[in-house]
Motif scaffolding. Structure first.
Motif, short mmCIF file in Angstrom:
data_model
loop_
_atom_site.label_atom_id
_atom_site.label_comp_id
_atom_site.label_asym_id
_atom_site.label_seq_id
_atom_site.Cartn_x
_atom_site.Cartn_y
_atom_site.Cartn_z
N LYS A 1 0.83 -1.20 0.00
CA LYS A 1 0.00 0.00 0.00
C LYS A 1 0.87 1.25 0.00
O LYS A 1 0.63 2.20 -0.77
CB LYS A 1 -0.92 -0.01 1.22
CG LYS A 1 -1.77 1.26 1.41
CD LYS A 1 -2.62 1.15 2.65
CE LYS A 1 -3.46 2.42 2.86
NZ LYS A 1 -2.61 3.60 3.04
N GLN A 2 1.89 1.27 0.84
CA GLN A 2 2.77 2.43 0.92
C GLN A 2 3.54 2.65 -0.36
O GLN A 2 3.67 3.78 -0.85
CB GLN A 2 3.72 2.26 2.10
CG GLN A 2 4.68 3.43 2.27
CD GLN A 2 5.66 3.19 3.42
OE1 GLN A 2 5.74 2.10 3.96
NE2 GLN A 2 6.42 4.22 3.78
N THR B 1 2.89 1.47 -3.49
CA THR B 1 2.08 1.68 -4.70
C THR B 1 1.23 2.93 -4.63
O THR B 1 0.83 3.48 -5.67
CB THR B 1 1.15 0.48 -4.95
OG1 THR B 1 0.26 0.33 -3.82
CG2 THR B 1 1.94 -0.80 -5.15
N GLY B 2 0.91 3.38 -3.41
CA GLY B 2 0.00 4.51 -3.26
C GLY B 2 -1.45 4.14 -3.43
O GLY B 2 -2.33 5.01 -3.48
#
Length: 420
Positions: free
Chosen positions: A32-33, A35-36
């Motif tokens: 998540k961090q 790839t955004g």
């Protein structure tokens, strides 16, 4: 035109796989961090990739935490088996790995000068088969081969080069014939060494550098703005042909004798050591008058070779000079640094790479002692600031680079091209 939901999912999936290739196993929170993407989007892509058999849970992160975010996801290593070959003038080394680079089997064998082309090719191919069998690989997805000589940029084939055994050019076709379902690629050995240093070695923080290969012969690999540069004919970095002072003549189109090769090849280094008395010190130290620990074993022969193996003997001489306290060793290293700096300065003045890596087993044996000497000389010879570093991988960089190239090709074939 905006991407359709299907296209967006495909891009997100490929991006996640690309991150897992580059970074190794990651948690959903880390994905998540990096790839955004939102938490639900990451959860969806993890589910899709798992259902497709591309990723799997390989562990857990944190001692106290439980739940989806504590799971660590990685690429399914068993999706493919890969092989890497390091082809030298005197033999072949091979390893077989899984898709993420975990080594499953290794083998090596000498191939003598008196072996005919056919038997030499058969011996090398049989070595690949042996390693594949030991790894339990029924099929090899990709085979990466590193070899001395020029690679034709138009065809990707090893070009006919003087001084190299005839079986080298036959080997690529023979491997492809024996493993018809495999993708077989070949690359110059020095270029592969640079790739390995860029990914796993001392050049990880550099997007521009030159690898100066010091081994049986002399070569260089150029990495500029993060990309390997091969030149119009595939010959970028053929510094063995570089005209330099201190030789008895100039090189020709078919012979690098008289070029930088004459000053810094293994045989030239051995002669230089003898001039400074280092050869005699080494012979007295090992008590044999032959090569020391750096030499390759002559498998199956039951005896030592009659003469020292040139690269291995040169490695021993350089290592003895670095480790010893004898003034002759220091003078020998000074003289060697003078020679290496001549070739390096020519490359630096044209390319301004900011960093030169001394590679190959001889470069690695010289270590910080040789690198510091070359650095001081370059600082006097050129106004362009240039770091000089020692290879972290030595001669093993070629095999590592061949594996990295095979892994990249296989993952791109299985997952699609990377997201730019």
């Amino acid at each position: 035109m905006p991407a359709t939901p299907r296209t967006a999912r495909a891009i997100n999936d490929r991006l996640a796989l690309q991150l897992l290739q580059r970074e190794g196993p990651l948690t959903a929170a880390q994905l998540k961090q990096l790839t955004g993407l939102s938490r639900p989007s990451v959860a969806d892509l993890v589910e899709r990739l798992g259902a497709a058999g591309l990723i799997e849970v390989v562990g857990e992160a944190g001692e106290q935490r439980r739940g989806p975010n504590a799971k660590v996801y990685g690429i399914v290593a068993g999706l493919a088996r890969l092989a890497a070959l390091d082809v030298r003038t005197e033999g072949v080394a091979v390893l077989v790995s899984d898709l993420v680079g975990g080594v499953l089997a290794e083998a090596s064998a000498p191939i003598t000068d008196d072996a005919g082309t056919g038997p030499a090719v058969e011996q090398a191919v049989a070595l690949v088969e042996q390693a594949a069998k030991e790894a339990g690989a029924d099929r090899l997805h990709t085979v990466g081969i590193g070899a001395p000589g020029l690679i034709d940029p138009a065809t990707g084939e090893l070009r006919d080069s003087g001084g190299l055994p005839a079986w080298h050019r036959r080997l690529v076709a023979a491997v492809q014939e024996r493993f018809p379902e495999s993708r077989v690629t070949v690359e110059n050995e020095t270029n592969l060494a640079a790739l390995a240093e860029q990914r796993d070695g001392v050049a990880r923080d550099r997007d521009t550098f030159v690898l100066l290969w010091l081994d049986l012969g002399i070569g260089a690999a150029l990495v500029l703005d993060g990309a390997l540069r091969r030149g119009a004919s595939g010959g970028a970095g053929e510094v063995g042909f570089l005209p330099v002072p201190g030789t008895s003549g100039v090189p020709s189109a078919t012979d690098c004798e008289g070029g930088f090769h004459s000053l810094a090849s293994a045989s030239a280094i051995t002669a230089l050591a003898a001039e400074h008395g280092v050869d005699g010190v080494l012979r007295a130290a090992d008590g044999t008058g032959t090569r020391g620990t750096a030499g390759r074993a002559t498998a199956g022969s039951g005896r030592e070779p009659a003469a020292p193996d040139a690269p291995a003997h040169a490695v021993d001489l350089v290592r003895a000079a670095v480790q010893g306290a004898d003034p002759a060793g220091a003078r020998f290293l000074d003289a060697l640094a003078d020679r290496v700096a001549l070739g390096a300065a020519s490359v630096v003045s044209v390319l301004d790479p900011g960093c030169v890596v001394l590679g190959g087993e001889i470069g690695r044996a010289g270590g910080p002692a040789l690198a510091a000497r070359v650095h001081r000389r370059l600082a006097r010879m050129s106004p362009l600031p240039t770091e000089v570093r020692t290879s972290a991988l030595g001669g093993g960089a070629v095999l590592r680079g061949a594996l990295l190239k095979a892994r990249d090709a296989a993952q791109e074939d299985l997952f699609g091209p990377p997201v730019r």
